[in-house]
Design a protein around this motif. Structure first.
Motif: not given
Length: 420
Positions: A354-359
């Motif tokens: 997911t990358h945590g959406m990077q934000m």
């Protein structure tokens, strides 16, 4: 060659970009209305729209490049960074301006229907300079956040620690530690020295076991070549194990031939071996300590809406129901859809993707990220009926070359025996 859908998207993108720029300019006009210098206002007007149109053209060309090449690289990535930074800053400003416009419109309607007001009094109130000042001041926060995230935040590696307690953990593994990396996306890295610092931080954890949970690259196997020697520095007494993520199959570009795609995939798998990672393909490996064992399972990618080649049943074949099991599965939707309900209890699943959406925003009292609209579990720990999922926020980045509030992660999990 653009298809009709891509062309339509670019047209809509251009229109929306100009519309947002026009709305933001209403706030600038409010701030300039007090100026007695018409020439100054004209110069600012011309400069603003020159920048706005230039920005729109850059963004359209960037998305056009993405559609044409099928990848986000170089110039296109810079354009995407600019688009996200400017758009979120503009939207923040517009929230304040739009809120004021709604209030002004309601006041104007109220004035119109009040019978004892003269025609001159039946008007919509003008914008207030104070609201525009607040709008631009608040918008400076996400703007600064994105600038930091693009320049520094994407390499702001953080160690996240989690201790998990299990009643049926073998005694020999009480205190056993696991370092997890995920989503390296080596093709996005430009600063080798910064990556080295992240690797050093992972090495410094001195964990018993190291695991990598997929997406080593963006598309091309050679992306990882400059980092093989760095990643092979990671060693753990009980081994280094890895799995594949959705990006590792080379599905997100057009290949000259199927043979080229197969060759790329073969080279990618060889890179895991070169780094000293044991790539697990729908299988299990016993991890033995002091005469006791736990089973480490690794599956190919399985995800809702993504490639689903992983075969959990194959990985579980021959595993005793009583064994303590840890599963490496790239996409956390696998846990949600299958693993947590599986007849054979899998104690812990380690994922990424997911990358945590990077934000987003993470605080001790709460957190928010756009990722939550797509993934029920997008970062950190989840648990159901004694079955745990941990979602790593990712070591690297993709598409948006930055991180804002959701920092690149090195996970350290400690297994503990729960005393009854």
């Amino acid at each position: 060659m653009h298809n009709s859908g891509s062309i339509l998207f670019l047209i809509v993108l251009s229109f929306v970009s100009l519309l947002l720029s026009w709305y933001v300019y209403q706030g600038i006009r409010t701030l300039l209305d007090q100026s007695a210098n018409p020439l100054g206002r004209t110069v600012i007007f011309l400069l603003y729209w020159l920048l706005a149109v230039t920005y729109m053209v850059c963004v359209v060309l960037s998305f056009s490049t993405i559609f044409r090449e099928g990848e986000i690289t170089g110039y296109a990535q810079m354009g995407l960074n600019m688009f996200l930074t400017v758009t979120i800053t503009q939207v923040t400003i517009i929230v304040f301006l739009l809120g004021e416009d709604i209030v002004r419109s309601l006041q104007g309607m109220s004035n119109y229907f009040i019978g004892n007001l003269s025609p001159e009094q039946r008007y919509i109130p003008q914008r207030r300079k104070f609201i525009s000042q607040v709008a631009f001041a608040v918008a400076a926060i996400p703007f600064a956040g994105f600038v930091y995230g693009i320049i520094k935040g994407k390499y702001n590696f953080k160690v996240f620690r989690q201790t998990l307690y299990f009643e049926d953990l073998p005694d020999a593994f009480d205190g056993f530690t696991i370092t997890q990396l995920s989503d390296i996306h080596a093709g996005s890295f430009k600063d080798v020295d910064a990556v080295q610092k992240g690797i050093n931080l992972a090495k410094a954890q001195n964990s018993d076991l190291f695991v990598f949970t997929g997406d080593l690259i963006n598309v091309h196997a050679q992306e990882v070549s400059p980092f093989v020697d760095l990643l092979k520095e990671i060693k753990a007494p009980y081994g280094q194990y890895s799995i594949l993520g959705n990006h590792d199959y080379g599905d997100y570009t057009e290949w000259p031939s199927q043979a080229d795609k197969v060759k790329n995939f073969s080279q990618l798998k060889s890179s895991h071996a070169a780094m000293g990672f044991r790539l697990m393909l729908d299988e299990h490996i016993p991890i033995e300590k002091d005469g006791q064992r736990l089973q480490l399972l690794g599956v190919e990618n399985w995800g809702l809406g993504f490639k689903s080649t992983g075969d959990l049943e194959k990985a579980l074949k021959g595993v005793d129901d009583r064994d303590f099991k840890i599963l490496l599965s790239h996409d956390p939707t696998h846990w949600e859809a299958i693993v947590k309900k599986h007849p054979k209890k899998i104690h812990l699943t380690l994922s990424g993707h997911t990358h945590g959406m990077q934000m987003g925003i993470e605080t001790p009292v709460g957190r928010w990220s756009p990722a939550q609209f797509r993934y029920p579990h997008w970062a950190g720990l989840a648990e159901e009926a004694g079955r745990y999922l941990y979602v790593n926020r990712g070591f690297g980045f993709h598409a948006f070359a930055g991180r804002v509030g959701i920092w690149p992660e090195i996970t350290v999990i400690t297994l503990k025996k729960k005393v009854a």
